[in-house]
Design a protein around this motif. Structure first.
Motif, mmCIF file in Angstrom:
data_model
loop_
_atom_site.group_PDB
_atom_site.id
_atom_site.type_symbol
_atom_site.label_atom_id
_atom_site.label_comp_id
_atom_site.label_asym_id
_atom_site.label_seq_id
_atom_site.Cartn_x
_atom_site.Cartn_y
_atom_site.Cartn_z
ATOM 1 N N VAL A 122 106.702 11.839 94.281
ATOM 2 C CA VAL A 122 107.597 12.356 93.245
ATOM 3 C C VAL A 122 107.128 13.763 92.885
ATOM 4 C CG1 VAL A 122 108.315 12.062 90.840
ATOM 5 C CG2 VAL A 122 108.043 10.060 92.312
ATOM 6 N N MET A 123 108.078 14.664 92.724
ATOM 7 C CA MET A 123 107.761 16.040 92.329
ATOM 8 C C MET A 123 108.704 16.437 91.203
ATOM 9 S SD MET A 123 107.655 19.296 94.928
ATOM 10 C CE MET A 123 106.693 20.779 94.587
ATOM 11 N N SER A 124 108.130 16.906 90.090
ATOM 12 C CA SER A 124 108.930 17.422 88.977
ATOM 13 C C SER A 124 108.653 18.914 88.865
ATOM 14 C CB SER A 124 108.564 16.716 87.674
ATOM 15 O OG SER A 124 109.317 17.243 86.595
ATOM 16 N N TYR A 125 109.722 19.707 88.717
ATOM 17 C CA TYR A 125 109.550 21.158 88.841
ATOM 18 C C TYR A 125 110.530 21.880 87.927
ATOM 19 C CZ TYR A 125 107.819 25.101 91.723
ATOM 20 O OH TYR A 125 107.180 26.231 92.188
ATOM 21 N N ASN A 126 110.004 22.568 86.912
ATOM 22 C CA ASN A 126 110.831 23.501 86.154
ATOM 23 C C ASN A 126 110.861 24.791 86.969
ATOM 24 O OD1 ASN A 126 111.758 25.602 84.489
ATOM 25 N ND2 ASN A 126 111.181 24.496 82.640
ATOM 26 N N GLY A 129 115.706 -10.802 91.489
ATOM 27 C CA GLY A 129 114.297 -10.669 91.837
ATOM 28 C C GLY A 129 113.513 -9.786 90.901
ATOM 29 N N GLY A 130 114.132 -9.336 89.797
ATOM 30 C CA GLY A 130 113.336 -8.578 88.842
ATOM 31 C C GLY A 130 114.057 -7.389 88.248
ATOM 32 N N THR A 131 113.266 -6.392 87.876
ATOM 33 C CA THR A 131 113.781 -5.234 87.170
ATOM 34 C C THR A 131 113.494 -3.981 87.989
ATOM 35 O OG1 THR A 131 113.228 -6.359 85.105
ATOM 36 C CG2 THR A 131 113.690 -4.007 84.951
ATOM 37 N N ALA A 132 114.427 -3.043 88.009
ATOM 38 C CA ALA A 132 114.209 -1.782 88.712
ATOM 39 C C ALA A 132 113.019 -1.053 88.096
ATOM 40 C CB ALA A 132 115.458 -0.919 88.634
ATOM 41 N N ALA A 133 112.130 -0.527 88.950
ATOM 42 C CA ALA A 133 110.956 0.209 88.464
ATOM 43 C C ALA A 133 111.390 1.582 87.960
ATOM 44 C CB ALA A 133 109.927 0.353 89.574
ATOM 45 N N VAL A 134 110.842 1.978 86.810
ATOM 46 C CA VAL A 134 111.234 3.233 86.172
ATOM 47 C C VAL A 134 110.287 4.369 86.557
ATOM 48 C CG1 VAL A 134 111.501 4.437 83.959
ATOM 49 C CG2 VAL A 134 112.325 2.078 84.216
ATOM 50 N N VAL A 135 110.879 5.503 86.923
ATOM 51 C CA VAL A 135 110.148 6.762 87.063
ATOM 52 C C VAL A 135 110.844 7.768 86.151
ATOM 53 C CG1 VAL A 135 109.458 8.649 88.598
ATOM 54 C CG2 VAL A 135 109.512 6.287 89.473
ATOM 55 N N LEU A 136 110.096 8.301 85.197
ATOM 56 C CA LEU A 136 110.630 9.298 84.257
ATOM 57 C C LEU A 136 109.845 10.583 84.451
ATOM 58 C CD1 LEU A 136 112.049 10.437 81.714
ATOM 59 C CD2 LEU A 136 110.367 9.179 80.340
ATOM 60 N N MET A 137 110.565 11.664 84.761
ATOM 61 C CA MET A 137 109.881 12.947 84.986
ATOM 62 C C MET A 137 110.602 14.051 84.241
ATOM 63 S SD MET A 137 111.137 13.862 88.866
ATOM 64 C CE MET A 137 111.485 12.216 89.478
ATOM 65 N N GLY A 138 109.917 15.180 84.092
ATOM 66 C CA GLY A 138 110.605 16.319 83.518
ATOM 67 C C GLY A 138 109.693 17.275 82.797
ATOM 68 N N ASP A 139 110.342 18.270 82.179
ATOM 69 C CA ASP A 139 109.687 19.209 81.285
ATOM 70 C C ASP A 139 109.955 18.702 79.869
ATOM 71 O OD1 ASP A 139 108.900 21.215 79.611
ATOM 72 O OD2 ASP A 139 110.141 22.781 80.501
ATOM 73 N N PHE A 140 108.925 18.146 79.254
ATOM 74 C CA PHE A 140 109.084 17.522 77.942
ATOM 75 C C PHE A 140 108.781 18.504 76.802
ATOM 76 C CE2 PHE A 140 108.604 14.255 81.049
ATOM 77 C CZ PHE A 140 109.448 13.242 80.629
ATOM 78 N N ASN A 141 108.327 19.704 77.155
ATOM 79 C CA ASN A 141 108.005 20.725 76.152
ATOM 80 C C ASN A 141 107.113 20.183 75.045
ATOM 81 O OD1 ASN A 141 108.896 23.478 76.582
ATOM 82 N ND2 ASN A 141 110.963 22.639 76.726
ATOM 83 N N THR A 142 106.252 19.240 75.417
ATOM 84 C CA THR A 142 105.349 18.638 74.437
ATOM 85 C C THR A 142 104.185 18.003 75.189
ATOM 86 O OG1 THR A 142 105.313 17.288 72.424
ATOM 87 C CG2 THR A 142 106.420 16.335 74.328
ATOM 88 N N GLY A 143 103.003 18.095 74.581
ATOM 89 C CA GLY A 143 101.801 17.633 75.255
ATOM 90 C C GLY A 143 101.445 16.201 74.937
#
Length: 265
Positions: free
Chosen positions: A9-13, A165-179
């Protein structure tokens, strides 16, 4: 590649096209396309990406499908939080755009935000093993304190996708502008997501992810770009690559890269 089933996974602003920037979008974009091609992510989430920029990048990355709407009109106008995924690996099941506002189903600006802000959500099926991924890419407001908290509430509170068979696995990415350790960040963790950097056995690169086009600047060590993962996923490695050309960085953010692997939840 690492474990079977692992994916990158790659997140890029990628920084909106501003003619006064040094380097300009035209100067830096070939390096960006090559950088992305080298890191070869299975999933790529970009932020600050106008339609023309997305179109140019897509032309350089022919192995990917994509989805993302303009934040101003839900069409071509304004920045997008576009998601790219490898066409030969993933099949798109459904996709939606939400706005960080009290009316998330239509183009709108919320609370104390300076701009409209979007969440791009795509449900993907891995063609190799049939696993489902619920992938979310977002860009929180840089001004609105309340807006960031509310956007965290929205993106972390989306109902899980239940499948056979279950729940989809979550991937959340982005620029959150917060640490880390801020209210929006804590809200995301409270939903059961984990910071991929914090749980990775290998972490490479600077702590901070915003550089203001200065390769020596790591934002006083504060990361504002993140990858979060839900149950059913583990992290193999995490990096903040600082690739440059002639001493110039490719965007005013460094990308973040995480190698993830499915595990039994």
């Amino acid at each position: 590649g690492g474990e079977p089933g692992s994916f990158r996974v790659m997140s890029y602003n990628i920084r909106v096209d501003v003619p006064s920037d040094n380097p300009t979008w035209t100067e830096r974009r070939p390096h960006m396309a090559n950088q992305i091609a080298f890191h070869d992510p299975d999933l790529l989430g970009v932020q600050e990406a106008h339609s023309a920029m997305v179109g140019w990048l897509a032309g350089q990355l022919p192995g990917y499908d994509r989805y993302g709407l303009g934040r101003d009109d839900g069409g071509p106008v304004g920045e997008t939080t576009t998601l790219f995924w490898k066409r030969d690996r993933y099949e798109r099941i459904r996709a939606e755009t939400l706005w960080c506002s009290p009316t998330p189903d239509r183009p709108s600006k919320g609370w104390d935000a300076a701009y409209p802000r979007t969440v791009t959500r795509v449900l993907l099926r891995d063609r190799r093993d049939g696993r489902l991924l619920d992938v979310r890419n977002t860009h929180f407001d840089h001004v609105g304190v309340v807006a960031r908290e509310q956007c965290a509430e929205l993106v972390a509170g989306l109902p899980p996708v239940e499948v056979e068979g279950g729940t989809a696995a979550v991937v959340l990415m982005g620029d959150f502008n917060t640490g880390p350790e801020t209210a929006p960040y804590r809200r995301i963790l409270a939903s059961g997501l984990r910071d991929a950097r914090a749980v990775s056995p290998v972490v490479f690169g600077p702590a901070g992810t915003f550089n203001a086009f200065d390769i020596a600047n790591d934002n006083e060590g504060v990361a504002i770009d993140h990858v979060f993962i839900g149950p059913g996923l583990a992290v193999e490695r995490f990096a903040v690559p600082t690739d440059s050309f002639g001493g110039r960085v490719i965007s005013d953010h460094f990308p973040v890269v995480a190698d993830l692997v499915p595990v039994e939840p």
